[in-house]
Enzyme design. Sequence first.
Site, mmCIF file in Angstrom:
data_model
loop_
_atom_site.group_PDB
_atom_site.id
_atom_site.type_symbol
_atom_site.label_atom_id
_atom_site.label_comp_id
_atom_site.label_asym_id
_atom_site.label_seq_id
_atom_site.Cartn_x
_atom_site.Cartn_y
_atom_site.Cartn_z
ATOM 1 N N ASP A 1 0.895 -1.466 0.105
ATOM 2 C CA ASP A 1 0.009 0.073 -0.004
ATOM 3 C C ASP A 1 1.037 1.433 -0.043
ATOM 4 O OD1 ASP A 1 0.825 -0.877 2.616
ATOM 5 O OD2 ASP A 1 -0.928 -0.097 3.565
ATOM 6 N N GLU B 1 11.977 -3.356 12.455
ATOM 7 C CA GLU B 1 12.986 -2.536 11.708
ATOM 8 C C GLU B 1 14.130 -2.776 12.316
ATOM 9 O OE1 GLU B 1 10.217 -1.333 11.989
ATOM 10 O OE2 GLU B 1 8.948 -0.879 10.279
HETATM 11 N N1 UDP Z 1 -0.014 -7.772 5.857
HETATM 12 C C1 UDP Z 1 0.082 -9.096 5.797
HETATM 13 N N2 UDP Z 1 -0.925 -9.674 6.613
HETATM 14 C C2 UDP Z 1 -1.771 -8.997 7.389
HETATM 15 C C3 UDP Z 1 -1.782 -7.793 7.431
HETATM 16 C C4 UDP Z 1 -0.923 -7.015 6.626
HETATM 17 O O1 UDP Z 1 0.746 -9.505 5.101
HETATM 18 O O2 UDP Z 1 -2.697 -9.577 8.231
HETATM 19 C C5 UDP Z 1 1.078 -6.814 4.841
HETATM 20 C C6 UDP Z 1 0.439 -5.866 4.152
HETATM 21 O O3 UDP Z 1 -0.209 -6.308 2.979
HETATM 22 C C7 UDP Z 1 1.394 -4.775 4.066
HETATM 23 C C8 UDP Z 1 2.178 -5.056 5.198
HETATM 24 O O4 UDP Z 1 1.967 -6.351 5.646
HETATM 25 O O5 UDP Z 1 2.333 -5.016 2.643
HETATM 26 C C9 UDP Z 1 1.959 -4.088 6.377
HETATM 27 O O6 UDP Z 1 0.674 -4.044 6.684
HETATM 28 P P1 UDP Z 1 -0.185 -2.764 6.717
HETATM 29 O O7 UDP Z 1 0.024 -2.098 5.321
HETATM 30 O O8 UDP Z 1 -1.728 -3.256 7.071
HETATM 31 O O9 UDP Z 1 0.311 -2.134 8.077
HETATM 32 P P2 UDP Z 1 0.463 -0.479 8.388
HETATM 33 O O10 UDP Z 1 0.650 0.295 7.003
HETATM 34 O O11 UDP Z 1 -0.903 -0.064 8.703
HETATM 35 O O12 UDP Z 1 1.647 -0.473 9.419
HETATM 36 MN MN MN Z 2 0.698 -0.173 4.999
#
Ligand code: UDP
Ligand code: MN
Length: 243
Positions: A106, A189
Amino acid sequence: DLPVIYFITPTYPRREQVAELIRLGQTLMHVPNLHWILADDSATCNPMVIDLLPRFGLPYTHLASPMPEIYRHVSIVPRGVANRRAALAWIRANIKSGVIYFGDDDNTFDLKLFKEIRDTRKVSMFPVGLIGEYSISSPILKEGKVVGFFDSWPAKRMFPVDMAGFAVNIEFLLQHPNATMPYKAGYEEDRFLRSLGLTLDQIEPKANGCTEVLVWHTQTTKRTPPVLRIDSVLDNSLKDLLQ
Ligand code: UDP
Ligand code: MN
């Protein structure tokens, strides 16, 4: 001759997924010598993703990397960790050189970013936009060297950076066979970079001395699919067809 960028993307099934992957794939199509590792948070590779991937004309690897069930029930779920760990294992088993970068499905990437990270010798770092309360997370430089970090959530981390804020040389990764990412939300990280034995003076600042934002932590509003009330949206003839 360009070092290959292995672009590691965790992804998981939800209704926004295909839209995210189309947008990301069509960004990556513009980048030469890039290999996309799409690590799917599902027990088997998602058929919708299998159909989508060849359309970008990119070299790719699609991994089934489900999050272990125990982590789905903790208070803050470590999102994308099983996926990134699977991608790291694949790199260790198959690749000898190049650069890895963790790009979530995203996020938003300026094509200039890829030119910046490609010559990473150990670990490069650069600002990430739309992070936390300060809206930016960035290394702080003094005389061209990283001396600290600007981030709204320091949390006693040695490297308070976002997942999208660094790239790692694969030979450097392979020199650290135990380097890994923990299932610890918020600390992925920092712990990964520490497991590489990284020190501040080794960090290569990019993006014009960390003065430019070339990647943004954009987030898509998530919706739960509505429970379709078939009776209310279909007329009688369609209802007959669905019987
Ligand atoms: N993701 C995943 N499994 C989950 C939730 C998220 O593989 O149950 C992946 C998601 O597609 C993204 C990454 O982990 O590439 C981080 O997740 P997200 O974008 O929801 O997190 P945020 O940006 O809110 O930290
Ligand atoms: Mn994200």
